[in-house]
Design an enzyme around this catalytic site. Structure first.
Site, PDB file in Angstrom:
ATOM      1  N   GLU A   1     -11.475  43.443   8.447  1.00 15.16           N
ATOM      2  CA  GLU A   1     -12.660  41.979   9.240  1.00 15.16           C
ATOM      3  C   GLU A   1     -12.465  42.250  10.618  1.00 15.16           C
ATOM      4  O   GLU A   1     -12.872  41.173  11.111  1.00 15.16           O
ATOM      5  CB  GLU A   1     -13.306  41.346   8.299  1.00 15.16           C
ATOM      6  CG  GLU A   1     -13.915  41.333   7.316  1.00 15.16           C
ATOM      7  CD  GLU A   1     -14.745  39.930   6.174  1.00 15.16           C
ATOM      8  OE1 GLU A   1     -14.409  39.244   6.521  1.00 15.16           O
ATOM      9  OE2 GLU A   1     -15.139  40.410   5.289  1.00 15.16           O
TER      10      GLU A   1
ATOM     11  N   GLU B   1     -14.868  46.032  -2.815  1.00 15.53           N
ATOM     12  CA  GLU B   1     -15.108  44.804  -2.430  1.00 15.53           C
ATOM     13  C   GLU B   1     -16.935  45.200  -3.034  1.00 15.53           C
ATOM     14  O   GLU B   1     -17.717  43.996  -3.225  1.00 15.53           O
ATOM     15  CB  GLU B   1     -15.294  43.936  -1.547  1.00 15.53           C
ATOM     16  CG  GLU B   1     -13.584  43.366  -1.296  1.00 15.53           C
ATOM     17  CD  GLU B   1     -14.233  42.516  -0.105  1.00 15.53           C
ATOM     18  OE1 GLU B   1     -14.716  41.473   0.455  1.00 15.53           O
ATOM     19  OE2 GLU B   1     -12.781  42.370   0.863  1.00 15.53           O
TER      20      GLU B   1
END
Ligand code: XIL
Length: 335
Positions: free
Chosen positions: A126, A233
């Site tokens: 991220e 994910e």
């Protein structure tokens, strides 16, 4: 087995290895596992030079006993980054080198510890911005200390510690063009500098209203840079929330409670089917993991708000949902 095309994984906590139903589900349907939390710096990076490997080693041990592969997640994350990495006075002339050295020492130790035991690492997690006009996540403590160069330092340290493990940049919303552009700008910059990177991890925290077409485009865009894709994910939330729900918890879609309408679960099954069809059509997709293994345990029951959510392929009783059948059997008609 969910799919022959690539390993299919799930994120787990070590505590789940003590739950017979979870162990049975893992053994029957999963060929990869990811540590939901225990390979993050928040768990391993107890302090400078002090490493807490025991919880992750438990997962590795289980995986090896059961011939399951392990995906490494993650060497660096702005969230829950231990404060000792950044200790010191940023205006001291040696501060930058100090923080860089802590990062490189940490990555070297962790990648060395798991060498030969994980097939891929999310080296950075991220790091792209969510804001228009900004490429890097500038609010990250890593960015504050080192500017964007920390990304390069992380990849180079990981490669030096393990010459063969696959190295990934991992992020969410790559199915959306704006975010994807930022992630790929970072990737291109790394490639142009000769930084060792093998692929892009697409988190795919999506919802029942997401279009699989955006995922298709993201996979193709990564291929055109010469890299491979992992889905890292995946979960399909029952709710489609506005940005404000994530920013300050307002405007979130109302909780379905225990009586989730069949129409929503059907929509979920349809999207899972479309998505896996897209994933199977790209030979660049080498691993697909869901964030959890059954609806009994999912981070979406507390994020972005407390709410019943059922985002995975197996229900709370670890039984296959319509979403599962939709993925594994093209002939099944979703009700
Ligand atoms: C989440 C875990 O599921 C939670 O248990 C923890 O409290 C916070 O982190 N993106 C990521 C994952 O890359 O590491 C996050 O995992 C979920 C969002």
């Amino acid at each position: 087995m969910l799919a022959a095309n690539f390993p299919v994984g799930g994120a787990i906590e070590p505590s789940q290895l003590g739950v017979a139903a979870d162990v049975a589900l893992l053994q029957k349907h999963f060929s990869s596992i990811t540590a939901e939390n225990v390979m993050k710096p928040v768990t391993i990076g107890t302090g400078p030079g002090i490493y807490n490997f025991a919880p992750a080693d438990q997962l590795i041990q289980f995986a090896q006993t059961n011939s399951i592969q392990v995906r490494g997640h993650t060497l660096l994350w702005h969230q829950t980054a231990p404060s000792w990495f950044f200790a010191g006075n940023p205006s001291d002339p040696g501060y930058r080198d100090l923080v860089r050295q802590r990062l490189e020492t940490y990555i070297t130790a962790v990648v060395t510890h798991f060498r030969g035991q994980v097939y891929a690492w999310d080296v950075v997690n991220e790091v792209a911005s969510d804001t228009a006009g900004q490429t890097y996540r500038e609010s990250s403590p890593w960015h504050a200390a080192l500017g964007p160069d920390y990304i390069e330092y992380a990849f180079r340290a990981a490669r030096a510690a393990d010459p063969t493990v696959l190295l990934f940049i991992n992020d969410y919303n790559t199915e959306h063009p704006d975010k994807r552009t930022r992630v790929l700008a970072i990737v291109q910059d790394l490639i142009s500098k000769g930084v060792p990177i093998d692929g892009v991890g697409h988190q795919l925290h999506i919802n029942v209203n997401t279009s699989a077409a955006g995922v298709d485009q993201a996979l193709t865009a990564v291929e055109s840079l010469g890299l491979i894709n992992h889905v890292t994910e995946l979960d399909v939330s029952l709710y489609s929330d506005p940005g404000s729900c994530y920013e300050n918890g307002t405007g979130c879609q109302a909780d379905y409670g225990a009586n989730v309408p069949q129409s929503v679960l059907s929509q979920q099954a349809t999207l899972y089917r479309q998505l896996f069809n897209v994933l199977r059509s790209h030979s660049s997709v080498r691993s697909v993991s869901t964030w959890g293994i059954s609806d009994n345990h999912t981070w979406l029951s507390t994020f972005p708000v407390n709410r019943i959510n059922r985002p995975l392929l197996f229900d709370s009783g670890r039984l296959p949902k319509w979403a599962f059948w939709a993925v594994v059997d093209a002939s099944i008609v979703i009700p």
